[in-house]
Structure formats: C-alpha cells, structure tokens
Design a protein around this motif. Structure first.
Motif, PDB file in Angstrom:
ATOM      1  N   ALA A  38       0.212  -1.069  -0.467  1.00  0.00           N
ATOM      2  CA  ALA A  38      -0.142   0.086   0.248  1.00  0.00           C
ATOM      3  C   ALA A  38       0.972   1.335  -0.304  1.00  0.00           C
ATOM      4  O   ALA A  38       0.951   1.949  -0.521  1.00  0.00           O
ATOM      5  N   TRP A  39       2.059   1.671   1.047  1.00  0.00           N
ATOM      6  CA  TRP A  39       2.925   2.177   0.547  1.00  0.00           C
ATOM      7  C   TRP A  39       3.384   2.583  -0.871  1.00  0.00           C
ATOM      8  O   TRP A  39       3.763   3.567  -0.796  1.00  0.00           O
ATOM      9  N   ILE A  40       4.240   1.861  -0.906  1.00  0.00           N
ATOM     10  CA  ILE A  40       4.360   1.885  -2.691  1.00  0.00           C
ATOM     11  C   ILE A  40       3.877   2.213  -3.650  1.00  0.00           C
ATOM     12  O   ILE A  40       3.504   3.131  -3.857  1.00  0.00           O
ATOM     13  N   ASP A  41       2.095   1.517  -2.899  1.00  0.00           N
ATOM     14  CA  ASP A  41       1.572   2.544  -4.297  1.00  0.00           C
ATOM     15  C   ASP A  41       0.956   3.719  -4.095  1.00  0.00           C
ATOM     16  O   ASP A  41       1.232   5.031  -5.066  1.00  0.00           O
ATOM     17  N   ASP A  42       0.637   4.311  -2.535  1.00  0.00           N
ATOM     18  CA  ASP A  42       0.509   5.493  -2.585  1.00  0.00           C
ATOM     19  C   ASP A  42       1.576   6.606  -2.155  1.00  0.00           C
ATOM     20  O   ASP A  42       1.396   7.396  -3.096  1.00  0.00           O
ATOM     21  N   PHE A  43       2.985   6.077  -2.733  1.00  0.00           N
ATOM     22  CA  PHE A  43       3.766   7.031  -2.965  1.00  0.00           C
ATOM     23  C   PHE A  43       4.492   7.204  -4.359  1.00  0.00           C
ATOM     24  O   PHE A  43       4.685   8.221  -4.885  1.00  0.00           O
ATOM     25  N   THR A  44       4.609   5.985  -4.711  1.00  0.00           N
ATOM     26  CA  THR A  44       4.525   6.016  -6.768  1.00  0.00           C
ATOM     27  C   THR A  44       3.484   6.078  -7.335  1.00  0.00           C
ATOM     28  O   THR A  44       3.946   6.483  -8.556  1.00  0.00           O
ATOM     29  N   PHE A 169      17.918  -4.861   1.551  1.00  0.00           N
ATOM     30  CA  PHE A 169      17.556  -3.967   1.629  1.00  0.00           C
ATOM     31  C   PHE A 169      17.179  -2.972   2.569  1.00  0.00           C
ATOM     32  O   PHE A 169      16.665  -1.787   2.547  1.00  0.00           O
ATOM     33  N   SER A 170      16.627  -3.236   4.066  1.00  0.00           N
ATOM     34  CA  SER A 170      16.831  -2.468   5.675  1.00  0.00           C
ATOM     35  C   SER A 170      18.075  -1.851   5.295  1.00  0.00           C
ATOM     36  O   SER A 170      17.536  -1.234   6.245  1.00  0.00           O
ATOM     37  N   ARG A 171      19.020  -2.236   4.696  1.00  0.00           N
ATOM     38  CA  ARG A 171      20.005  -0.975   4.804  1.00  0.00           C
ATOM     39  C   ARG A 171      20.244   0.240   4.162  1.00  0.00           C
ATOM     40  O   ARG A 171      20.985   1.084   4.054  1.00  0.00           O
ATOM     41  N   LEU A 172      19.692   0.385   2.682  1.00  0.00           N
ATOM     42  CA  LEU A 172      19.406   0.650   2.019  1.00  0.00           C
ATOM     43  C   LEU A 172      18.738   2.491   2.363  1.00  0.00           C
ATOM     44  O   LEU A 172      17.308   2.509   2.941  1.00  0.00           O
ATOM     45  N   ALA A 173      19.096   3.559   2.245  1.00  0.00           N
ATOM     46  CA  ALA A 173      18.815   4.756   2.349  1.00  0.00           C
ATOM     47  C   ALA A 173      17.363   5.078   1.659  1.00  0.00           C
ATOM     48  O   ALA A 173      17.125   4.639   0.560  1.00  0.00           O
ATOM     49  N   PRO A 174      16.222   5.384   1.753  1.00  0.00           N
ATOM     50  CA  PRO A 174      15.107   5.899   1.153  1.00  0.00           C
ATOM     51  C   PRO A 174      15.512   6.338   0.088  1.00  0.00           C
ATOM     52  O   PRO A 174      14.436   5.858  -1.219  1.00  0.00           O
ATOM     53  N   VAL A 178      13.942   3.788  -3.494  1.00  0.00           N
ATOM     54  CA  VAL A 178      12.626   4.302  -4.390  1.00  0.00           C
ATOM     55  C   VAL A 178      12.860   3.788  -5.424  1.00  0.00           C
ATOM     56  O   VAL A 178      12.142   3.062  -6.212  1.00  0.00           O
ATOM     57  N   ASN A 179      14.157   3.439  -5.733  1.00  0.00           N
ATOM     58  CA  ASN A 179      14.857   3.284  -7.336  1.00  0.00           C
ATOM     59  C   ASN A 179      14.249   1.606  -7.635  1.00  0.00           C
ATOM     60  O   ASN A 179      13.780   1.445  -9.246  1.00  0.00           O
ATOM     61  N   TYR A 180      13.664   1.052  -7.217  1.00  0.00           N
ATOM     62  CA  TYR A 180      13.643  -0.620  -7.143  1.00  0.00           C
ATOM     63  C   TYR A 180      11.918  -0.220  -7.528  1.00  0.00           C
ATOM     64  O   TYR A 180      11.399  -0.973  -7.918  1.00  0.00           O
ATOM     65  N   MET A 181      11.121   0.605  -6.593  1.00  0.00           N
ATOM     66  CA  MET A 181      10.035   0.639  -6.923  1.00  0.00           C
ATOM     67  C   MET A 181       9.666   1.429  -8.589  1.00  0.00           C
ATOM     68  O   MET A 181       8.391   1.366  -9.438  1.00  0.00           O
ATOM     69  N   LEU A 182      10.516   3.214  -9.081  1.00  0.00           N
ATOM     70  CA  LEU A 182       9.729   2.958  -9.722  1.00  0.00           C
ATOM     71  C   LEU A 182      10.110   2.434 -11.164  1.00  0.00           C
ATOM     72  O   LEU A 182       9.695   2.591 -12.732  1.00  0.00           O
ATOM     73  N   PHE A 183      11.955   1.769 -10.993  1.00  0.00           N
ATOM     74  CA  PHE A 183      12.051   1.473 -12.513  1.00  0.00           C
ATOM     75  C   PHE A 183      11.798  -0.210 -12.894  1.00  0.00           C
ATOM     76  O   PHE A 183      11.275  -0.519 -12.331  1.00  0.00           O
ATOM     77  N   GLY A 184      11.321  -0.106 -14.183  1.00  0.00           N
ATOM     78  CA  GLY A 184      11.503  -0.820 -14.745  1.00  0.00           C
ATOM     79  C   GLY A 184      11.887  -1.114 -16.228  1.00  0.00           C
ATOM     80  O   GLY A 184      13.203  -0.453 -16.508  1.00  0.00           O
ATOM     81  N   ASP A 185      11.796  -2.573 -17.243  1.00  0.00           N
ATOM     82  CA  ASP A 185      12.848  -2.191 -18.064  1.00  0.00           C
ATOM     83  C   ASP A 185      11.675  -2.733 -19.412  1.00  0.00           C
ATOM     84  O   ASP A 185      10.311  -3.231 -19.009  1.00  0.00           O
ATOM     85  N   GLY A 186      12.395  -2.461 -20.531  1.00  0.00           N
ATOM     86  CA  GLY A 186      11.356  -2.546 -21.649  1.00  0.00           C
ATOM     87  C   GLY A 186      11.604  -2.015 -23.264  1.00  0.00           C
ATOM     88  O   GLY A 186      13.161  -0.770 -22.796  1.00  0.00           O
ATOM     89  N   ALA A 187      11.305  -1.959 -24.117  1.00  0.00           N
ATOM     90  CA  ALA A 187      11.670  -1.477 -25.101  1.00  0.00           C
ATOM     91  C   ALA A 187      10.373  -0.969 -25.924  1.00  0.00           C
ATOM     92  O   ALA A 187       9.670  -1.687 -26.181  1.00  0.00           O
TER      93      ALA A 187
END
Length: 350
Positions: A38-44, A169-174, A178-187
């Motif tokens: 829910a937080w990922i959805d709300d944030f991104t 992931f618990s050691r990562l700064a916010p 967030v990059n793991y939530m935003l980015f994807g791959d494609g062409a």
C-alpha cells in the motif's frame, strides 16, 4: 528565385513494444524489499513493472538487444513492412549492452539489416525524442534517396542492470530504495516513413532542447570500469526534490511551445502524452498542464523504463487516432535537464 520543393513530411506508420517477463506487482515487490504494498502504491502510483532479471536470484534474463529486436519486429509487423524495407536504424538508450559494439548494430544484425546507416544516442528519457528528431532529419534531407525513405527508431532501457536484487534492503537509504519501486525494463519501436503508410500519423514538429546550463544534474547513472568500480559510488542517484519541482514546469513549457509553434489551440488538442516518471508524478504533471485532452499514459503498468516510454505511449495512441486528431507528447530528462516533445496529426485519406 523560386523556393525549392517542400521538405517531405515524416510519418509514424507502425509501433511495437517488448516488456520482459511477467509484471511484478506491488505485493511481490513489497515482499522483496520489505515494504508495504500500500505504501509503494501511495508513494509512486505505479502498480506493476517488468524486470529483465530473475526476481528471486537477480540473474539477468534478457539483453537490451533482444528486447529491441522484439519491439522492432512488432513495429514492422504493425506497419506491414519487412526488415528489407528499412533504410536506417536509430536507437536511443541510457543502458546499452556494451560500450562497444553499439547495441544498435547488434539489433540490425538480429533483424538481418545490412549496408544501412545506424545511429545510437546515449541519453535518458528524452533520448527517444532525440532519436525521432534524428530520424525526421534523415527523412527530410534531400540527399536521402528512396532507399532511406523508411527508418526504424527504437527506445529501450534495462534500468535494473544498475540495481542489485539480492541484497539487504533494510540497509538502503530511502532515496536508493525508491529506485526499485519506480524503474522497470522494456523497449519500444516505431517505423517512420516519407509515405503516409499504416497509421499515417504526421510528425508536425519535434522539440529537442538542452535546458540545464549551469544547473546541477538531477540524476547520475555511473558506468564502472575495472579501474574505478570499487570507489564506493552508487550506480545511480537522483535528486527527487529537484525532479518534482522542475519536471511539471518543463513539461508545461514543451506542450505550450509545440502548440504555439504550430498555431494549435490547446483547448482543441485531442490527446496528451505526458512525461512518465511514475504514476503519481504523471498525475501532478497532467494537473499542471491543464489541457482538456485525453491522457495517454503507461507508466502505472510498465514502470519507468526510460527511453522505451514515449514509444510505449505512441503504441497506445496511434490506434486511437481518427482523421484530423491532434496529439502532443512531452518528455523531460533530469540527468542534465533536457526537454523534448512531439506534435502529431492523423491525416485524412484523400
């Protein structure tokens, strides 16, 4: 002296896309990074994204050239053309498979296209617009003969090659998480031509501007070699506050400048293709622009896959267009601040 012949009008005649693997929804991503779905959805505002790597092991599953090849084949099929009809190939990407050979040449080889000009542009999200700008210049050039009158333009990125999936992931700064939530791959790919074939959508204007003179980069993507990979620098970093402040303003500038150049009434634009940073940011941008047009977006289901995004939007747009419809597309790149865009019009059959 009488004026020379008018420059040919470039047309979008076919589109195609390629997204690797199954979509990764927020529930699955939350289980990986230890956050709330829910937080990922709300944030991104992004619901799903696609990764060119195995989510459980982090092992790569797709190469950029393969995704480009798949998207290009789909665009050719949509245009009802063969690879032998293509006179040049342009690729815009920030994440090539190698520094050398250029990925565009690997794609041409996979398509079986030889003895044609190839171009690869190194850029972020605006690279897709830059690639189309170059293609339009080739098509308008009177020195370009009939063999170069149809081209293939590709935008693609594998953003997650810069992100480790098997880590604590618990050691990562916010700001890094967030990059793991935003980015994807494609062409994504489009076929462009001097002839009104296929979707016969005229490219009336291309906007391509560097606007970051004297400004700090909003995004830095590193490329490590053997000599500098252990210096402790993160592979990617963003100034999200600067991005949030600048991108809506720059997107509005793009839309207004394109419409003003062509004398188009913004109230009579049929479709708007806004920048695709995230689902939430897209909403903010559309509200800022305030054009009463139908929004064409994809980032909420594809994730932010860089140079693929404008072409994925075009893939959704072109089947919707009816004769006389007009569309404006805006793209903004935060790396050193670039803005770009397209003005499109569906031509009637005479």
């Amino acid at each position: 002296m009488s004026p020379g012949p008018a420059a040919p009008v470039p047309y979008l005649v076919g589109t195609g896309s390629a997204l690797p693997g199954d979509p990764v929804d927020n529930e699955r991503l939350a289980g990986l990074i230890g956050a709330s779905a829910a937080w990922i959805d709300d944030f991104t505002g992004t619901k799903t994204r696609h990764f060119a790597s195995d989510l459980s092991t982090g092992a790569p599953t797709h190469k950029l050239a393969d995704l480009c090849h798949e998207a290009a084949e789909a665009a050719l099929a949509d245009a009802r053309l063969d690879a032998s009809d293509i006179g040049f190939v342009v690729l815009g990407t920030a994440t090539p498979d190698h520094l050398m050979p250029a990925t565009v040449n690997l794609v041409a080889d996979l398509l079986g296209i030889g003895h044609v000009p190839t171009y690869q542009l190194q850029s972020g999200c605006v690279g897709a617009v830059q690639a189309l700008d170059l293609a339009c210049r080739v098509l308008r050039d009177p020195e370009t003969d009939r063999s170069g009158a149809t081209g293939l333009v590709i935008g693609a990125d594998i953003c997650n090659k810069h992100l480790l999936l098997d880590r604590d992931f618990s050691r990562l700064a916010p700001g890094e998480l967030v990059n793991y939530m935003l980015f994807g791959d494609g062409a994504g790919a489009v076929v462009v031509s001097r002839e009104p074939l296929g979707h016969r959508t005229a490219i009336r204007r291309v906007l391509n501007r560097f606007v970051g003179l004297g400004q700090s980069p909003g995004q830095v993507i590193e490329w490590f070699g053997l000599a500098d990979r252990d210096q402790g620098r993160p592979a990617a970093k963003e100034d999200y506050k600067a991005i949030e402040n600048n991108v809506p303003r720059l997107a509005e500038e793009v839309v207004c400048e394109l419409a003003d150049d062509l004398g188009w009434d913004l109230d009579k634009i049929d479709y708007l293709l806004p920048p695709q940073l995230s689902g939430r940011m897209t909403g903010l941008i559309v509200d800022r622009i305030g054009v009463p047009a139908t929004e064409v977006s994809c980032v909420d289901t594809t994730g932010n896959n860089g140079n693929a995004l404008p072409f994925l939007q075009l893939g959704r747009l072109l089947p919707l267009l009816r004769d006389g419809d007009r569309a404006l597309c805006a793209a903004v790149e935060s790396s050193k601040w670039l803005k770009g865009g397209l003005a499109l019009e569906k031509e009637s059959i005479s």
